[in-house]
Structure formats: structure tokens, C-alpha cells
Design a protein around this motif. Structure first.
Motif, short mmCIF file in Angstrom:
data_model
loop_
_atom_site.label_atom_id
_atom_site.label_comp_id
_atom_site.label_asym_id
_atom_site.label_seq_id
_atom_site.Cartn_x
_atom_site.Cartn_y
_atom_site.Cartn_z
N MET A 269 74.28 57.82 70.89
CA MET A 269 74.36 58.96 70.01
C MET A 269 75.54 59.82 70.47
SD MET A 269 71.34 61.64 69.01
CE MET A 269 70.22 60.33 68.68
N ASN A 270 76.48 60.06 69.57
CA ASN A 270 77.66 60.83 69.94
C ASN A 270 77.42 62.33 69.77
OD1 ASN A 270 77.49 60.57 67.22
ND2 ASN A 270 79.61 59.99 66.89
N GLU A 271 78.27 63.11 70.40
CA GLU A 271 78.09 64.56 70.40
C GLU A 271 78.88 65.19 69.25
OE1 GLU A 271 81.55 66.10 73.45
OE2 GLU A 271 79.53 65.84 74.20
N LEU A 272 78.49 66.41 68.89
CA LEU A 272 79.18 67.19 67.87
C LEU A 272 79.96 68.27 68.59
CD1 LEU A 272 79.64 68.01 64.89
CD2 LEU A 272 77.65 69.49 65.13
N ASN A 273 81.25 68.33 68.33
CA ASN A 273 82.13 69.30 68.97
C ASN A 273 82.84 70.09 67.89
OD1 ASN A 273 82.75 70.24 71.48
ND2 ASN A 273 83.88 68.41 72.10
N ILE A 274 82.64 71.39 67.84
CA ILE A 274 83.33 72.26 66.88
C ILE A 274 84.17 73.24 67.70
CG2 ILE A 274 83.05 74.00 65.10
CD1 ILE A 274 80.38 72.64 64.40
N ASN A 275 85.47 73.21 67.47
CA ASN A 275 86.38 74.06 68.22
C ASN A 275 87.45 74.58 67.28
OD1 ASN A 275 87.93 75.36 70.08
ND2 ASN A 275 88.24 73.59 71.39
N TYR A 276 87.39 75.87 66.93
CA TYR A 276 88.37 76.46 66.02
C TYR A 276 89.59 77.00 66.74
CZ TYR A 276 84.75 76.36 62.44
OH TYR A 276 83.80 75.96 61.54
N GLU A 277 89.63 76.91 68.05
CA GLU A 277 90.79 77.39 68.78
C GLU A 277 91.96 76.43 68.67
OE1 GLU A 277 89.35 78.03 72.71
OE2 GLU A 277 88.43 79.94 72.21
N GLU A 278 91.69 75.22 68.29
CA GLU A 278 92.73 74.21 68.18
C GLU A 278 93.16 74.06 66.72
OE1 GLU A 278 91.01 70.72 69.83
OE2 GLU A 278 90.82 71.59 71.81
N GLY B 294 88.13 81.51 68.29
CA GLY B 294 87.28 80.97 67.26
C GLY B 294 85.97 80.46 67.81
N ALA B 295 85.21 79.88 66.94
CA ALA B 295 83.91 79.37 67.31
C ALA B 295 84.04 78.10 68.13
CB ALA B 295 83.08 79.09 66.06
N VAL B 296 83.22 77.99 69.14
CA VAL B 296 83.15 76.79 69.96
C VAL B 296 81.68 76.41 70.08
CG1 VAL B 296 83.61 75.79 72.20
CG2 VAL B 296 85.22 77.42 71.25
N LEU B 297 81.35 75.21 69.65
CA LEU B 297 79.97 74.74 69.68
C LEU B 297 79.98 73.27 70.07
CD1 LEU B 297 76.98 75.44 68.97
CD2 LEU B 297 77.48 74.63 66.68
N ARG B 298 79.13 72.92 71.04
CA ARG B 298 79.01 71.54 71.50
C ARG B 298 77.54 71.16 71.54
NH1 ARG B 298 78.45 70.47 76.46
NH2 ARG B 298 78.12 68.30 76.92
N ILE B 299 77.18 70.10 70.82
CA ILE B 299 75.80 69.65 70.77
C ILE B 299 75.76 68.18 71.17
CG2 ILE B 299 73.77 69.31 69.32
CD1 ILE B 299 74.88 71.50 67.48
N ASP B 300 74.96 67.88 72.19
CA ASP B 300 74.74 66.49 72.58
C ASP B 300 73.25 66.31 72.88
OD1 ASP B 300 74.45 67.64 75.05
OD2 ASP B 300 76.24 66.77 75.91
N THR B 301 72.87 65.15 73.36
CA THR B 301 71.45 64.88 73.61
C THR B 301 70.92 65.61 74.83
OG1 THR B 301 72.04 62.88 74.81
CG2 THR B 301 71.50 62.64 72.48
N GLY B 302 71.78 66.17 75.65
CA GLY B 302 71.34 66.88 76.85
C GLY B 302 71.18 68.37 76.64
N SER B 303 72.13 68.97 75.91
CA SER B 303 72.09 70.42 75.76
C SER B 303 72.93 70.87 74.58
CB SER B 303 72.61 71.11 77.03
OG SER B 303 73.98 70.79 77.21
N ILE B 304 72.80 72.15 74.26
CA ILE B 304 73.61 72.81 73.24
C ILE B 304 74.37 73.92 73.95
CG2 ILE B 304 73.58 74.17 71.13
CD1 ILE B 304 70.85 72.85 70.55
N THR B 305 75.68 73.90 73.85
CA THR B 305 76.50 74.93 74.45
C THR B 305 77.24 75.65 73.34
OG1 THR B 305 76.81 73.53 76.38
CG2 THR B 305 78.30 75.40 76.15
N SER B 306 77.06 76.97 73.26
CA SER B 306 77.72 77.73 72.21
C SER B 306 78.45 78.92 72.78
CB SER B 306 76.70 78.20 71.16
OG SER B 306 75.91 79.23 71.70
#
Length: 151
Positions: free
Chosen positions: A1-10, A70-82
Motif C-alpha cells: 500500500m503506497n502513501e499519499l503525499n500532498i505538498n503545496y510548497e513545491e 502551503g499544506a503538507v500532508l503525509r498519510i501511510d499505513t503507520g501514521s498521519i503527519t500533517s
């Protein structure tokens, strides 16, 4: 299962350059009408529309040069980092989540046997990123057998 990475700084350099050029053109164009109408003492609709256009053009330029956080959000099977704007930086470990409530623009995680709540506001994300975030949360909840519901 791959992670979701949202990064508006780039932001891509071509998009950034296009926004700056557009903002500069609009700023010069609307400033011309604001000054000419102001000197002629004609404070009508054109003057106020040009003033509002100049303010919007300045905001467009500043948002691409100075206000790049900007918004930075990382979701994987271990944790959610926002690190979303107007929220404290948070990390939610999936092992402590007992239930998830999904709303229109927010997600509430009930932690430690529903004794504690952590709210993740998604209002600063783009619509397609909100949909992707909700889909990823539902996918992980089903994978880890965590009950979830829509509010």
C-alpha cells in the motif's frame, strides 16, 4: 500500500512564472486606470474596479513570491503527519486510532478508546486533494479494520 503525499510548497517554476507575469500585467493595467481616473477626479465604477483589480494582482504576485507556505500532508499505513496552515503540526499513529468520523471538510480521529479526539481540517486543500485524502483514510481504515463513518 503506497502513501499519499500532498505538498503545496513545491510549485512548478513554469506555473510560478506564469502567475507572476499575469499578476504584474494586471497590476500595471489596473494601476494605470486607477491613476488616470484618480487624477481626473472621476471616482466611479471604473476607478473602484481598477483599485480592486490592483489589490487582487498584488495578492497574486505576493502569493507566488512571499507567501509560499502551503499544506503538507503525509498519510501511510503507520501514521498521519500533517503541517496544514492554521493548525498545529501533528502526527497521529494508526495504532492508537479507535474510530474515524469523516465530514465534508474535516476528519476526526477518536484516539485511545474514544477518550481523545484529533481533528484534521482539510479546508486549505484543493478539492481533488480532499477527495484523495478521504479515499486514502477509508482505504487504510478498511485495511486495519478501524470503524469509520460519514458525518
Amino acid at each position: 500500500m503506497n502513501e499519499l503525499n500532498i505538498n503545496y510548497e513545491e510549485i512548478s517554476s513554469t506555473k510560478k512564472t506564469a502567475n507572476i507575469i499575469t499578476g504584474a500585467y494586471l497590476a500595471v493595467f489596473t494601476l494605470y486606470f486607477t491613476v488616470t481616473e484618480g487624477i481626473a477626479s472621476r471616482f466611479g465604477l471604473l476607478f473602484f474596479c481598477a483599485t480592486a483589480g490592483f489589490i487582487l494582482a498584488a495578492i497574486l504576485i505576493l502569493s507566488n513570491t512571499v507567501w509560499l507556505k502551503g499544506a503538507v500532508l503525509r498519510i501511510d499505513t503507520g501514521s498521519i503527519t500533517s503541517a496544514l496552515p492554521k493548525q498545529s503540526k501533528a502526527t497521529i499513529d494508526w495504532t492508537s486510532v479507535s474510530r474515524v468520523n469523516i465530514g465534508m471538510s474535516y476528519i476526526v480521529f477518536l484516539i485511545n478508546g474514544e477518550k481523545k479526539q484529533r481533528r484534521l481540517d482539510l479546508v486549505t486543500l484543493r478539492y481533488e486533494d480532499v477527495l484523495a485524502t478521504k479515499a486514502k483514510i477509508v482505504e487504510i481504515c478498511e485495511y486495519k479494520n478501524i470503524p469509520y463513518q460519514n458525518d
